[in-house]
Design a protein around this motif. Structure first.
Motif, PDB file in Angstrom:
ATOM      1  N   MET A   1       5.666   8.039  -4.269  1.00  0.00           N
ATOM      2  CA  MET A   1       4.397   8.435  -3.384  1.00  0.00           C
ATOM      3  C   MET A   1       4.120   7.367  -2.566  1.00  0.00           C
ATOM      4  O   MET A   1       3.847   6.379  -2.834  1.00  0.00           O
ATOM      5  CB  MET A   1       3.300   8.978  -4.439  1.00  0.00           C
ATOM      6  CG  MET A   1       2.069   9.602  -3.609  1.00  0.00           C
ATOM      7  SD  MET A   1       0.814   9.628  -4.925  1.00  0.00           S
ATOM      8  CE  MET A   1       0.545  11.666  -4.310  1.00  0.00           C
ATOM      9  N   THR A   2       3.839   7.531  -1.161  1.00  0.00           N
ATOM     10  CA  THR A   2       3.375   6.533  -0.304  1.00  0.00           C
ATOM     11  C   THR A   2       1.980   6.455  -0.155  1.00  0.00           C
ATOM     12  O   THR A   2       1.360   7.591  -0.150  1.00  0.00           O
ATOM     13  CB  THR A   2       4.227   6.817   0.999  1.00  0.00           C
ATOM     14  OG1 THR A   2       4.052   7.822   1.617  1.00  0.00           O
ATOM     15  CG2 THR A   2       5.721   6.426   0.565  1.00  0.00           C
ATOM     16  N   THR A   3       1.357   5.289   0.210  1.00  0.00           N
ATOM     17  CA  THR A   3       0.265   5.222   0.417  1.00  0.00           C
ATOM     18  C   THR A   3      -0.093   5.261   2.071  1.00  0.00           C
ATOM     19  O   THR A   3       0.480   4.434   2.630  1.00  0.00           O
ATOM     20  CB  THR A   3      -0.620   3.984  -0.231  1.00  0.00           C
ATOM     21  OG1 THR A   3      -0.109   3.016   0.214  1.00  0.00           O
ATOM     22  CG2 THR A   3      -0.437   4.319  -1.744  1.00  0.00           C
ATOM     23  N   VAL A   4      -1.239   5.880   2.572  1.00  0.00           N
ATOM     24  CA  VAL A   4      -1.385   5.829   3.970  1.00  0.00           C
ATOM     25  C   VAL A   4      -2.626   4.973   4.145  1.00  0.00           C
ATOM     26  O   VAL A   4      -3.616   5.294   3.774  1.00  0.00           O
ATOM     27  CB  VAL A   4      -1.704   7.193   4.722  1.00  0.00           C
ATOM     28  CG1 VAL A   4      -1.687   7.237   6.009  1.00  0.00           C
ATOM     29  CG2 VAL A   4      -0.396   7.861   4.429  1.00  0.00           C
ATOM     30  N   ALA A   5      -2.570   3.989   4.866  1.00  0.00           N
ATOM     31  CA  ALA A   5      -3.825   3.141   5.308  1.00  0.00           C
ATOM     32  C   ALA A   5      -4.779   3.763   6.307  1.00  0.00           C
ATOM     33  O   ALA A   5      -4.208   4.441   7.463  1.00  0.00           O
ATOM     34  CB  ALA A   5      -3.620   1.846   5.767  1.00  0.00           C
ATOM     35  N   ILE A   6      -6.071   4.104   5.971  1.00  0.00           N
ATOM     36  CA  ILE A   6      -6.733   4.577   7.202  1.00  0.00           C
ATOM     37  C   ILE A   6      -7.392   3.469   7.988  1.00  0.00           C
ATOM     38  O   ILE A   6      -8.007   2.546   7.415  1.00  0.00           O
ATOM     39  CB  ILE A   6      -7.968   5.467   6.280  1.00  0.00           C
ATOM     40  CG1 ILE A   6      -7.362   6.125   5.614  1.00  0.00           C
ATOM     41  CG2 ILE A   6      -8.797   5.778   7.330  1.00  0.00           C
ATOM     42  CD1 ILE A   6      -8.384   7.037   4.574  1.00  0.00           C
TER      43      ILE A   6
END
Length: 55
Positions: A1-6
């Motif tokens: 699972m990849t994390t997305v930076a806001i």
């Protein structure tokens, strides 16, 4: 699972401040001489010319 930076909003550093002549002033400076010239060059009506010549 990849994390997305806001990303948070921040104005760009290179945005210059609005310094200059306002649009309304530019419009007045360009249109006023044109309107005055058109009014001065406009041919007079025959009745006005006849009254002016008799006096």
């Amino acid at each position: 699972m990849t994390t997305v930076a806001i990303r948070t909003y921040r104005p760009s550093a290179g945005s210059p401040e609005r310094s200059g002549t306002p649009l309304t002033v530019l419009m007045l400076v360009t249109t006023t001489p044109a309107v005055l010239a058109a009014a001065m060059l406009r041919p007079r009506s025959q009745s006005a010319a006849g009254r002016r010549g008799r006096a």
